[in-house]
Scaffold this motif. Structure first.
Motif, short mmCIF file in Angstrom:
data_model
loop_
_atom_site.label_atom_id
_atom_site.label_comp_id
_atom_site.label_asym_id
_atom_site.label_seq_id
_atom_site.Cartn_x
_atom_site.Cartn_y
_atom_site.Cartn_z
N ALA A 101 0.84 -1.21 0.00
CA ALA A 101 0.00 0.00 0.00
C ALA A 101 0.87 1.25 0.00
O ALA A 101 0.64 2.20 -0.76
CB ALA A 101 -0.94 -0.01 1.21
N ASP A 103 3.95 1.53 -1.06
CA ASP A 103 4.63 1.64 -2.35
C ASP A 103 3.71 2.26 -3.41
O ASP A 103 4.14 3.10 -4.20
CB ASP A 103 5.08 0.25 -2.83
N TRP A 104 2.46 1.83 -3.43
CA TRP A 104 1.52 2.38 -4.41
C TRP A 104 1.24 3.86 -4.16
O TRP A 104 1.12 4.66 -5.08
CB TRP A 104 0.22 1.57 -4.43
N MET A 105 1.14 4.22 -2.87
CA MET A 105 0.92 5.64 -2.55
C MET A 105 2.12 6.47 -2.98
O MET A 105 1.97 7.56 -3.52
CB MET A 105 0.66 5.78 -1.05
N LEU A 107 4.14 5.72 -5.44
CA LEU A 107 4.12 5.81 -6.91
C LEU A 107 3.12 6.89 -7.36
O LEU A 107 3.45 7.73 -8.21
CB LEU A 107 3.74 4.46 -7.52
N ILE B 4 0.00 3.11 8.15
CA ILE B 4 0.76 2.16 7.34
C ILE B 4 2.22 2.57 7.33
O ILE B 4 2.56 3.72 7.60
CB ILE B 4 0.24 2.08 5.89
N ALA B 9 10.17 3.48 -0.30
CA ALA B 9 10.27 2.26 -1.08
C ALA B 9 11.28 2.43 -2.21
O ALA B 9 11.74 1.45 -2.79
CB ALA B 9 8.91 1.94 -1.67
N MET B 10 11.60 3.67 -2.52
CA MET B 10 12.41 3.97 -3.69
C MET B 10 13.83 3.47 -3.50
O MET B 10 14.49 3.78 -2.52
CB MET B 10 12.39 5.48 -3.89
N TYR B 75 8.35 2.66 -12.46
CA TYR B 75 8.65 4.08 -12.61
C TYR B 75 10.15 4.26 -12.45
O TYR B 75 10.75 3.68 -11.55
CB TYR B 75 7.92 4.91 -11.55
N LEU B 90 11.04 2.40 -8.95
CA LEU B 90 9.96 1.84 -8.14
C LEU B 90 9.22 0.85 -9.02
O LEU B 90 8.61 1.25 -10.02
CB LEU B 90 9.05 2.98 -7.68
N LEU B 92 6.46 -2.37 -9.14
CA LEU B 92 5.39 -3.01 -8.37
C LEU B 92 4.69 -4.07 -9.21
O LEU B 92 4.42 -3.85 -10.39
CB LEU B 92 4.38 -1.95 -7.93
#
Lengths: 194, 194
Positions: A101, A103-105, A107, B4, B9-10, B75, B90, B92
């Motif tokens: 979650a 990671d998607w945010m 992105l 969360i 994550a990058m 990305y 990034l 996913l």
């Protein structure tokens, strides 16, 4: 090689929502209809605005929904109907868990999508059979807004008229009137509580 | 509730790519190093441009990669280094299969992302151990462009210097010189063949 099914994935969501004082009365009527009510789940919806257009003006929505470990992204197109909340919907599963979650945010933010607000709710779901489909009934307690019942069908374009009628009939049977056409997000923003 | 892990994550991708006439010679050297070369896979990368900024100018990239049934979105941020192709990345996972790929493409298009081009390649991968990591070596036959070797490490920011050195050393050992800094997408667009 590289050819993929370009079938139109977009379906239509037909939805009506009703503020109710007492979810208990609705639960009882659903029980009488033979519908089973599922366990309560907590849903957290984070809504985004587009980098180049204002979704509040275009009447679109993009959100990431977290239900426990399950993450999904949902796009909703503009409403095409004045009574029900009929709109195109595209919902896709994301990877599971809090890291996915996040990671998607990350992105979405990197691509210029901006968080508008989060809607938190406790939801229980039931299904009421209608012909060969079933209407999804959600009993919602929305933080900051109160309790609501939502009736929803997701159908192909050719079944839109049937779906609207079906939702209206079920609302009658459940004693639901005075529907609320604004989204939870909109209601929260108008209340200034989001 | 709703909290969360907002961990960054990058990561950084450090990469060098080399056009080669003969992949066979590289394969032999990899074999002498004890590296095992995997099966050939076909990768189809569809690249997108942003609805409000030109990724060719900002030096960013967004793509959906299909490798058989596996779909991923990636990305890449602007290159931050003149020699290697160091950039934030990034990546996913998406749902599997052709329908999921079509749904994601539909979502991106609905959000205003425009397809730039597709890159098709046959890729075999090997891994060469270096300290406690391994460098990913890709032997690529790119439709319309020819054959290339790519060396790649994905690392946290604090390991960037080590990664650059490691890639340069391995390139030397494999007899690779005259690296190509442009992406396959850029090369294809410049060739007018995309």
């Amino acid at each position: 090689m590289g050819a993929i099914a370009e079938k139109p994935a977009m379906k239509y969501e037909v939805e009506q929502k009703f503020p109710v004082d007492n979810l208990r009365a609705i639960e009882e009527r659903l029980g009488e209809m033979g519908a089973e009510i599922g366990n309560e789940r907590i849903e957290v919806d984070r809504y985004y605005n587009h980098p180049a257009r204002d979704f509040a003006e275009t009447d679109e929505a993009l959100r990431i929904r977290r239900t426990g470990p399950i993450n999904r992204i949902t796009y909703k197109g503009p409403r095409v109907d004045k009574v029900t909340k009929t709109r195109q919907e595209l919902e896709l599963p994301l990877g599971e868990g809090a890291t996915a979650a996040a990671d998607w945010m990350k992105l979405l933010e990197t691509l210029g999508f901006r968080t508008v607000s989060e809607v938190h709710k406790r939801r229980r779901k039931a299904r009421v059979a209608r012909q060969d489909r079933s209407v999804e009934v959600s009993l919602d307690e929305v933080t900051g807004l109160g309790t609501f019942v939502e009736l929803e069908l997701v159908v192909e374009e050719e079944d839109l008229d049937w779906a609207r009628e079906c939702i209206a009939d079920l609302a009658d049977e459940l004693g639901l009137a005075q529907s609320e056409r604004r989204s939870y997000l909109r209601l929260l923003l108008e209340k200034g509580g989001a």
